[in-house]
Design an enzyme around this catalytic site. Structure first.
Site, PDB file in Angstrom:
ATOM      1  N   CYS A 114      -5.940   1.960  -8.523  1.00 15.12           N
ATOM      2  CA  CYS A 114      -6.566   2.610  -7.357  1.00 15.12           C
ATOM      3  C   CYS A 114      -6.219   4.097  -7.258  1.00 15.12           C
ATOM      4  CB  CYS A 114      -6.184   1.889  -6.078  1.00 15.12           C
ATOM      5  SG  CYS A 114      -6.739   0.188  -6.064  1.00 15.12           S
ATOM      6  N   HIS A 140      -8.086   6.958  -0.316  1.00 10.76           N
ATOM      7  CA  HIS A 140      -8.503   5.727  -0.988  1.00 10.76           C
ATOM      8  C   HIS A 140      -8.887   4.735   0.100  1.00 10.76           C
ATOM      9  CE1 HIS A 140      -8.733   2.220  -3.360  1.00 10.76           C
ATOM     10  NE2 HIS A 140      -7.561   1.718  -3.025  1.00 10.76           N
ATOM     11  N   ASN A 142     -12.979  -2.124  -1.005  1.00  7.69           N
ATOM     12  CA  ASN A 142     -12.053  -1.393  -1.875  1.00  7.69           C
ATOM     13  C   ASN A 142     -12.658  -1.338  -3.283  1.00  7.69           C
ATOM     14  OD1 ASN A 142      -9.966  -0.521  -3.505  1.00  7.69           O
ATOM     15  ND2 ASN A 142      -8.400  -1.783  -2.528  1.00  7.69           N
TER      16      ASN A 142
HETATM   17  O1  UT7 Z   1      -6.174  -0.662  -3.304  1.00  7.86           O
HETATM   18  C1  UT7 Z   1      -4.921  -1.024  -3.795  1.00  7.86           C
HETATM   19  C2  UT7 Z   1      -3.956  -1.142  -2.723  1.00  7.86           C
HETATM   20  N1  UT7 Z   1      -4.214  -2.306  -1.925  1.00  7.86           N
HETATM   21  C3  UT7 Z   1      -4.070  -2.222  -0.628  1.00  7.86           C
HETATM   22  O2  UT7 Z   1      -3.824  -1.163  -0.137  1.00  7.86           O
HETATM   23  C4  UT7 Z   1      -4.170  -3.482   0.167  1.00  7.86           C
HETATM   24  C5  UT7 Z   1      -3.021  -3.530   1.117  1.00  7.86           C
HETATM   25  N2  UT7 Z   1      -2.986  -4.692   1.952  1.00  7.86           N
HETATM   26  C6  UT7 Z   1      -3.901  -5.011   2.896  1.00  7.86           C
HETATM   27  O3  UT7 Z   1      -4.924  -4.362   3.020  1.00  7.86           O
HETATM   28  C7  UT7 Z   1      -3.579  -6.143   3.843  1.00  7.86           C
HETATM   29  O4  UT7 Z   1      -2.273  -6.564   3.605  1.00  7.86           O
HETATM   30  C8  UT7 Z   1      -4.535  -7.347   3.728  1.00  7.86           C
HETATM   31  C9  UT7 Z   1      -5.895  -7.009   4.305  1.00  7.86           C
HETATM   32  C10 UT7 Z   1      -4.678  -7.761   2.267  1.00  7.86           C
HETATM   33  C11 UT7 Z   1      -3.995  -8.537   4.520  1.00  7.86           C
HETATM   34  O5  UT7 Z   1      -3.721  -8.186   5.845  1.00  7.86           O
HETATM   35  P1  UT7 Z   1      -2.300  -8.558   6.511  1.00  7.86           P
HETATM   36  O6  UT7 Z   1      -2.396  -8.172   7.924  1.00  7.86           O
HETATM   37  O7  UT7 Z   1      -1.247  -7.897   5.685  1.00  7.86           O
HETATM   38  O8  UT7 Z   1      -2.263 -10.114   6.388  1.00  7.86           O
HETATM   39  P2  UT7 Z   1      -1.240 -11.047   5.594  1.00  7.86           P
HETATM   40  O9  UT7 Z   1      -1.418 -10.889   4.105  1.00  7.86           O
HETATM   41  O10 UT7 Z   1       0.136 -10.858   6.138  1.00  7.86           O
HETATM   42  O11 UT7 Z   1      -1.792 -12.460   6.007  1.00  7.86           O
HETATM   43  C12 UT7 Z   1      -1.836 -12.896   7.346  1.00  7.86           C
HETATM   44  C13 UT7 Z   1      -2.468 -14.280   7.398  1.00  7.86           C
HETATM   45  C14 UT7 Z   1      -1.896 -15.259   6.382  1.00  7.86           C
HETATM   46  O12 UT7 Z   1      -1.817 -16.517   6.991  1.00  7.86           O
HETATM   47  P3  UT7 Z   1      -0.387 -17.085   7.520  1.00  7.86           P
HETATM   48  O13 UT7 Z   1       0.466 -17.122   6.285  1.00  7.86           O
HETATM   49  O14 UT7 Z   1       0.072 -16.072   8.526  1.00  7.86           O
HETATM   50  O15 UT7 Z   1      -0.771 -18.395   8.092  1.00  7.86           O
HETATM   51  C15 UT7 Z   1      -2.945 -15.283   5.301  1.00  7.86           C
HETATM   52  O16 UT7 Z   1      -2.972 -16.517   4.603  1.00  7.86           O
HETATM   53  O17 UT7 Z   1      -3.875 -14.184   7.102  1.00  7.86           O
HETATM   54  C16 UT7 Z   1      -4.212 -15.141   6.102  1.00  7.86           C
HETATM   55  N3  UT7 Z   1      -5.329 -14.646   5.329  1.00  7.86           N
HETATM   56  C17 UT7 Z   1      -6.615 -14.832   5.683  1.00  7.86           C
HETATM   57  N4  UT7 Z   1      -7.175 -15.480   6.731  1.00  7.86           N
HETATM   58  C18 UT7 Z   1      -8.517 -15.484   6.808  1.00  7.86           C
HETATM   59  C19 UT7 Z   1      -5.296 -13.925   4.182  1.00  7.86           C
HETATM   60  N5  UT7 Z   1      -6.554 -13.655   3.783  1.00  7.86           N
HETATM   61  C20 UT7 Z   1      -7.387 -14.203   4.701  1.00  7.86           C
HETATM   62  C21 UT7 Z   1      -8.794 -14.257   4.832  1.00  7.86           C
HETATM   63  N6  UT7 Z   1      -9.310 -14.910   5.912  1.00  7.86           N
HETATM   64  N7  UT7 Z   1      -9.631 -13.675   3.952  1.00  7.86           N
END
Ligand code: UT7
Length: 323
Positions: A114, A250, A280
């Site tokens: 990225c 980004h 992304n």
């Molecule tokens: O471009 C390269 C660099 N990449 C990035 O910059 C991405 C950086 N990260 C992010 O953008 C965010 O961390 C995400 C959008 C990927 C995730 O958001 P988050 O607020 O960090 O959520 P999380 O990963 O902590 O997950 C929270 C909950 C989890 O459930 P539990 O364990 O709390 O029950 C996940 O399983 O959300 C769940 N979850 C989803 N739920 C519904 C993860 N993906 C989904 C989904 N739909 N698609």
């Protein structure tokens, strides 16, 4: 006088197929509401069957040439930032070279995931500053839809395909931070964080693999490292956040974009945001946002712009340029 790499043309290409968040609800335990509120993404584009990274890159480059009123014969070098080239080799850049009908000069790919476009811009600026090239086409192009695990809701809803291009030209400028062109860059990587974001396949492991990401861990690194690299690059140019007209970040997550702007003391009115429409697109996201930002009338000649990105590696960096 100082030789600067000045942007003289921009272009972008997005594949025809648009996929709205709601489409994922049919196959995954997810909702439009979750994707929108956690990432800011509303839709993304996916390449058609058979449509490749170099196809999209060439289209973006053709538009950048038209925007500049130049032809492929006027270009000395092509740099393509991509992690999803058509083939293992030759480079996507040489394929673009042939698609543009360019038979001289040189072309190569840069792979920094990225952060790829920021790395490519930095390389192109150095080629121009050192006199090795007068005009460089810098392209970010990706088909991340080819490396998604469609059963992993934590990743497959976040990424999209597309390409953006900037044509850079050597111009003699007075040598101050009021110059047009690339004024400063800052590049970083730290391979200890490999496991936070990677593809579990590759040539020497004999598979294509799928993208794996510990999203919340990457998130934690992102805001801090992005604000820090942006401020370092500004500092190198003898400028500060108060001088910035546009952050063109980004486009991974609206919450990272907001957090970085806040940490830099800038308002969201100073940020070009396209994540809602593109998702992304990895190395393509910054040139896409620059090209769209110019089309929207946000970015104008003389504006001070900071681009910043972070991704797999971890690799991150920033470029300060005056449009
Ligand atoms: O471009 C390269 C660099 N990449 C990035 O910059 C991405 C950086 N990260 C992010 O953008 C965010 O961390 C995400 C959008 C990927 C995730 O958001 P988050 O607020 O960090 O959520 P999380 O990963 O902590 O997950 C929270 C909950 C989890 O459930 P539990 O364990 O709390 O029950 C996940 O399983 O959300 C769940 N979850 C989803 N739920 C519904 C993860 N993906 C989904 C989904 N739909 N698609």
């Amino acid at each position: 006088m100082t030789r600067r790499a000045v942007v003289v043309g921009t272009g972008h290409y997005l594949p025809e197929r648009v996929v709205e968040n709601a489409e994922f609800e049919a196959t995954l335990d997810t909702t439009d509401e979750w994707i929108r509120s956690r990432s800011g993404i509303e839709r993304r584009h996916f390449a058609a069957e058979g449509e490749t990274t170099s196809d999209m890159a060439a289209k973006a480059a053709e538009r950048a040439l038209a925007d500049a009123g130049l032809t492929a014969d006027d270009v000395d070098a092509i740099v393509v930032a991509t992690s999803t080239p058509d083939l293992t080799f030759p480079s996507a850049a040489t394929m673009v070279q042939s698609k543009l009908g360019m038979t001289k000069g040189f072309a190569f790919d840069v792979q920094a995931v990225c952060a790829g476009f920021v790395y490519a811009l930095s390389n192109a600026s150095a080629l121009i500053a050192s006199g090795q090239a007068n005009r460089v086409m810098v392209i970010g192009a990706e088909t991340f839809s080819r490396i998604m695990d469609w059963t992993d809701r934590g990743t497959c809803v976040l990424f999209g395909d597309g390409a953006g291009a900037l044509l850079l030209e050597a111009q003699e400028q007075p040598g101050t931070n009021a110059d047009r062109g690339i004024l400063a860059t800052d590049l970083n990587s730290d391979g200890r964080y490999k496991d936070l974001l990677y593809v579990d396949g590759g040539v020497s492991t004999q598979s294509t693999g799928h993208l794996r990401m510990q999203g919340n861990q990457v998130f934690r690194h992102a805001v801090e490292k992005l604000a820090s690299t942006a401020n370092t690059a500004l500092d190198r140019a003898g400028l500060s956040a108060a001088d910035v007209d546009w952050i063109v970040p980004h486009q991974a997550n609206i919450r990272i974009i907001q957090g970085t702007a806040k940490k830099m003391g800038l308002s969201m009115d100073n940020v070009v945001v396209t994540v809602q429409d593109h998702g992304n697109t990895s190395a393509a996201s910054i040139p896409l946002a620059l090209s769209v930002g110019k089309e929207r009338g946000q970015i104008k000649e003389g504006d001070l712009i900071v681009t910043e990105a972070i991704g797999g590696g971890l690799a991150w960096g920033a470029v300060v340029l005056r449009w």
